[in-house]
Write a protein that holds these residues in place. Structure first.
Motif, PDB file in Angstrom:
ATOM      1  N   ASP A  16      -6.577 -10.588   5.525  1.00 16.57           N
ATOM      2  CA  ASP A  16      -6.479  -9.413   4.658  1.00 16.57           C
ATOM      3  C   ASP A  16      -7.119  -9.650   3.304  1.00 16.57           C
ATOM      4  N   PHE A  17      -7.157 -10.896   2.857  1.00 16.85           N
ATOM      5  CA  PHE A  17      -7.718 -11.177   1.534  1.00 16.85           C
ATOM      6  C   PHE A  17      -9.208 -10.854   1.466  1.00 16.85           C
ATOM      7  N   ARG A  18      -9.946 -10.900   2.583  1.00 17.73           N
ATOM      8  CA  ARG A  18     -11.370 -10.569   2.571  1.00 17.73           C
ATOM      9  C   ARG A  18     -11.586  -9.059   2.538  1.00 17.73           C
ATOM     10  N   LEU A  19     -10.606  -8.298   2.972  1.00 22.51           N
ATOM     11  CA  LEU A  19     -10.743  -6.847   3.023  1.00 22.51           C
ATOM     12  C   LEU A  19     -10.235  -6.164   1.755  1.00 22.51           C
ATOM     13  N   ASN A  20      -9.589  -6.915   0.889  1.00 20.16           N
ATOM     14  CA  ASN A  20      -9.032  -6.314  -0.318  1.00 20.16           C
ATOM     15  C   ASN A  20     -10.115  -5.741  -1.218  1.00 20.16           C
ATOM     16  N   ASP A  21     -11.220  -6.408  -1.364  1.00 22.19           N
ATOM     17  CA  ASP A  21     -12.295  -5.969  -2.261  1.00 22.19           C
ATOM     18  C   ASP A  21     -13.405  -5.228  -1.536  1.00 22.19           C
ATOM     19  N   LEU A  22     -13.187  -4.848  -0.308  1.00 22.65           N
ATOM     20  CA  LEU A  22     -14.232  -4.190   0.478  1.00 22.65           C
ATOM     21  C   LEU A  22     -14.647  -2.862  -0.150  1.00 22.65           C
ATOM     22  N   HIS A  23     -13.678  -2.070  -0.562  1.00 23.42           N
ATOM     23  CA  HIS A  23     -13.972  -0.759  -1.138  1.00 23.42           C
ATOM     24  C   HIS A  23     -14.817  -0.900  -2.415  1.00 23.42           C
ATOM     25  N   ALA A  24     -14.413  -1.791  -3.279  1.00 21.14           N
ATOM     26  CA  ALA A  24     -15.154  -1.998  -4.532  1.00 21.14           C
ATOM     27  C   ALA A  24     -16.554  -2.558  -4.258  1.00 21.14           C
TER      28      ALA A  24
END
Length: 91
Positions: A16-24
């Motif tokens: 999940d930590f790799r997907l946290n900044d996906l939107h930004a």
């Protein structure tokens, strides 16, 4: 076969930590591409403007009359006094 997939999914680590900044990250790349596109448009506009100014300048220069030759031509060639003339003439 579904048991193997379920087992593999259950054994996979949670990322999940790799997907946290996906939107930004996606929006940052979109803004970067838009900036590059705008810079490309500015470059094309500058190139077009330079072409128009150069063509206008060249066209106006072609319409002007050439300058009349001066009576005093300091740097003109006097072919009769050239040392090569004597060599070619066999003198």
């Amino acid at each position: 076969m579904t048991d193997d997939i379920d087992r593999l999914i259950g054994a996979a680590p949670c990322d999940d930590f790799r997907l946290n900044d996906l939107h930004a990250d996606v929006w940052r790349r979109i803004e970067q591409q838009q900036t590059e596109r705008r810079l490309g448009q500015v470059r094309m506009a500058a190139l077009a403007m330079a072409l128009v100014v150069g063509a206008a300048n060249g066209g106006l220069f072609a319409l002007t009359r050439p300058a009349a030759p001066s009576e005093i031509q300091v740097f003109s060639l006097a072919s009769a006094s050239s040392p090569l003339l004597r060599v070619e003439a066999g003198q």
